[in-house]
Every structure is written in C-alpha cells, then in structure tokens.
Scaffold this motif. Sequence first.
Motif, short mmCIF file in Angstrom:
data_model
loop_
_atom_site.label_atom_id
_atom_site.label_comp_id
_atom_site.label_asym_id
_atom_site.label_seq_id
_atom_site.Cartn_x
_atom_site.Cartn_y
_atom_site.Cartn_z
N THR A 235 0.82 -1.23 0.00
CA THR A 235 0.00 0.00 0.00
C THR A 235 0.85 1.27 0.00
N GLY A 236 2.13 1.14 -0.23
CA GLY A 236 2.97 2.33 -0.25
C GLY A 236 3.11 3.01 1.10
N GLY A 237 2.99 2.20 2.16
CA GLY A 237 3.15 2.71 3.52
C GLY A 237 1.87 3.18 4.17
N ARG A 238 0.74 3.19 3.45
CA ARG A 238 -0.50 3.72 4.01
C ARG A 238 -1.18 2.76 4.97
N GLY A 239 -1.03 1.49 4.74
CA GLY A 239 -1.82 0.53 5.49
C GLY A 239 -3.16 0.30 4.81
N ALA A 240 -3.94 -0.62 5.35
CA ALA A 240 -5.21 -1.00 4.74
C ALA A 240 -6.31 -0.01 5.11
N ASP A 241 -7.21 0.22 4.15
CA ASP A 241 -8.37 1.06 4.41
C ASP A 241 -9.43 0.31 5.21
N ALA A 242 -9.44 -1.00 5.10
CA ALA A 242 -10.35 -1.83 5.90
C ALA A 242 -9.75 -3.21 6.06
N VAL A 243 -9.84 -3.74 7.26
CA VAL A 243 -9.38 -5.09 7.56
C VAL A 243 -10.56 -5.88 8.10
N PHE A 244 -10.84 -7.01 7.48
CA PHE A 244 -11.93 -7.88 7.91
C PHE A 244 -11.34 -9.17 8.46
N ASP A 245 -11.45 -9.34 9.77
CA ASP A 245 -10.89 -10.52 10.43
C ASP A 245 -11.99 -11.56 10.56
N PHE A 246 -11.94 -12.56 9.68
CA PHE A 246 -12.95 -13.61 9.69
C PHE A 246 -12.58 -14.76 10.61
N VAL A 247 -11.52 -14.60 11.39
CA VAL A 247 -11.08 -15.61 12.35
C VAL A 247 -11.38 -15.13 13.77
N GLY A 248 -10.81 -13.99 14.13
CA GLY A 248 -11.15 -13.35 15.40
C GLY A 248 -10.41 -13.87 16.61
N ILE A 249 -9.36 -14.68 16.43
CA ILE A 249 -8.57 -15.09 17.58
C ILE A 249 -7.56 -13.99 17.92
N GLN A 250 -6.92 -14.07 19.08
CA GLN A 250 -6.05 -12.98 19.52
C GLN A 250 -4.92 -12.66 18.52
N PRO A 251 -4.23 -13.67 17.96
CA PRO A 251 -3.16 -13.31 17.01
C PRO A 251 -3.66 -12.59 15.77
N THR A 252 -4.83 -12.99 15.24
CA THR A 252 -5.32 -12.33 14.03
C THR A 252 -5.85 -10.93 14.32
N VAL A 253 -6.48 -10.76 15.47
CA VAL A 253 -6.95 -9.43 15.85
C VAL A 253 -5.77 -8.47 16.00
N GLU A 254 -4.68 -8.96 16.59
CA GLU A 254 -3.49 -8.11 16.73
C GLU A 254 -2.89 -7.77 15.38
N LEU A 255 -2.89 -8.75 14.45
CA LEU A 255 -2.42 -8.46 13.10
C LEU A 255 -3.28 -7.37 12.45
N ALA A 256 -4.59 -7.47 12.62
CA ALA A 256 -5.49 -6.48 12.03
C ALA A 256 -5.16 -5.08 12.52
N GLY A 257 -4.89 -4.96 13.82
CA GLY A 257 -4.56 -3.66 14.39
C GLY A 257 -3.26 -3.10 13.84
#
Length: 346
Positions: A235-257
Amino acid sequence: MRALQYTTIGEAPRVMEVPDPDPGPGQVLLQVTAAGVCHSDEYVMGLSAEHYTMGLPLTLGHEGVGVVAALGDGATGFEIGDAVAVYGPWGCGTCRLCAQGKENYCQNAAVQGIRPPGLGSPGSMAEYMIVDSPRHLVPLGDLDPVKNVSLTDAGLTPYHAIKISLPKLGAGSTAVCIGTGGLGHVGIQILKAISGAQVIALDVADDKLELARHVGADHALLSNGDAPAAVHEITGGRGADAVFDFVGIQPTVELAGRMVGTEGDVSIVGIGGGKLPVGFAAIAYDAAVRVPYWGSRLELMEVLELARRGQIGVETETFSLEEGPEAYERLHAGKIRGRAVILPNG
C-alpha cells in the motif's frame, strides 16, 4: 423424522429420531433441502456447561433453505412448494432496529427468549423445520439451494461487514481479509463485486491461499508476523483502508490492528474471542474498530441477487445427515474447502 442434534455437553452431535413438527399459528413448515455447517456451531458445542445456555437437545443448523411444506393459521406471503431461504437472526419484529429489517440487532430478543434456528431454536439439520414467521423467509427463486444455502450466513455476514466500510473502499483503496475459509472466500468475492478495493488475503494454509487466489484475491500472504510489513509495502506505507478478520482469535486481531491505516476500519467478524486494545498510539489515528453480527433481511436479498448475477459463489462439499458428525470433524481439522453443506433429505 431425523435430525442432527447436539445432545450432551462436550460430545459430538448425533442423528436422532424426533417427532415431526407441526406449524402453529403464523408459522411455516419447511421441508429442508440443504443446511450449512458453520464454525459458530463448533463454538457453541465447545462451550462449557457453565456457559452453555441454548438447551439440550439442540437441532443444529442456522443456515437453511427448503420448500414450503405447510402454512400455519394466518401465515401468508408464501405458497406450498415455494423455494425459500431462511433469514436466521430472528428478532421481535417491533423494536426500532427490527422495524428497519435489522433483526440481527434486535433489542428485545434476549429478554423475550427469542433464539435463532440452530442457536437455541430447532435448526435446519433435520428433514423438516419450523420457521416462526414468514418474514424470516426470503424467496430463493431459481438459485441452486445446495450451492447457495451458505449465503444465508457465510454470505450475509461478510456482506454486512463490508457494506459498513464501503465509503472507504473506492478506487485505489485496499482491503485485507484475514481467513479465507467459509466466510473469507465469500468476503473476497463480495469485495471484488461491490467495491473498488484491491484485496489482500491472509491465511495460515497454502490450500486456503490457493482458494483465495481462485476467487479473486489480488495478493495472498501467509498470516504471520511478516504480514503487516507486507501490507504496508503493497500500500505504499499507508496501510489498509479496511481489515476484515474472519477468524477473530487474539493473534489475528493483533495483526489487524497492525495493518489498518489512518481512518481505516477493523471489523472483527470471527468469534475466536480476540480483543483489540484501542487508545492513543495503540492503533492508527482515527481508525474504527467494529464487531458486526450477521446482517439485515434486505442485505440477504442483496446477497442472493449477487449470486443470481453470478458475481459471487460458495465452494461447497456435501454430506448426508448421517455424515454430519464427520463434517464437523473435518471443519475442526480445517479440511473443508469453502463450506460444508448437509442434505437432510438426500
């Protein structure tokens, strides 16, 4: 009739003989054509006796399609023989949110003891099921019931989450889907159909990443500690405009953040129990964190229309009712490609 039921806390579901249901006033009897298998069922059956509140035995199945077999007194709007999909998040029908068709957010359901099918009320993994009101049915028309039954949740849930973030997903934007299984592989297709975003898919399994590419993901990455840096590079350093976590466990939620950009959205869709700290310096500036649940009846109609136009589809594996316990075993092992579907009447 036969039904796949959860009968004992901590044990696998079993096929049981139960009485044939009769529709009461205002109710509809369906002969079930297909019923979807979902991780939510696994979550429910994994609850301890202390936390389980849905009653036993419980006929499973909150994704269902069928044919109208009988109408109770006063039930109108459908005819015997109509092919229909079941709108699962039942509500009171009278509160402010239900009045908008958002029974998924009903304000009175808990107090009035209203439970969705398969999540408290008898579900669709049976030869017949009772639907409490015609308003909880949506015409299926000429759609293949087996291929589309899972859209009642695995399509509706990501569609609802994505629609909330659509204003941020115009041309040149980026959306990330964490988890590309039952919900995620449909979410990717929905993003490609209704948004202008490039889609980055994350998963821990190569076969799931292959599925993500197959359904249209622009990038498919392993879901690990390197993923946030890769997303920022793409993304050229911008990060994602939206992240959809379809798993919802602690490691994936932290990745989303770690992947969301300034003014972006994080939608925690999966029910893995993860929690994302929010506060100054804990997440990107002005990022929003949401926990969406299911979707509205109108949104289910829109999802089925996308399927009717050929813009989305569900990868399915089918099982007989007797094979239902095996379907849950394979789901738990991560060995289902897309969504498992049970055919109670063959």
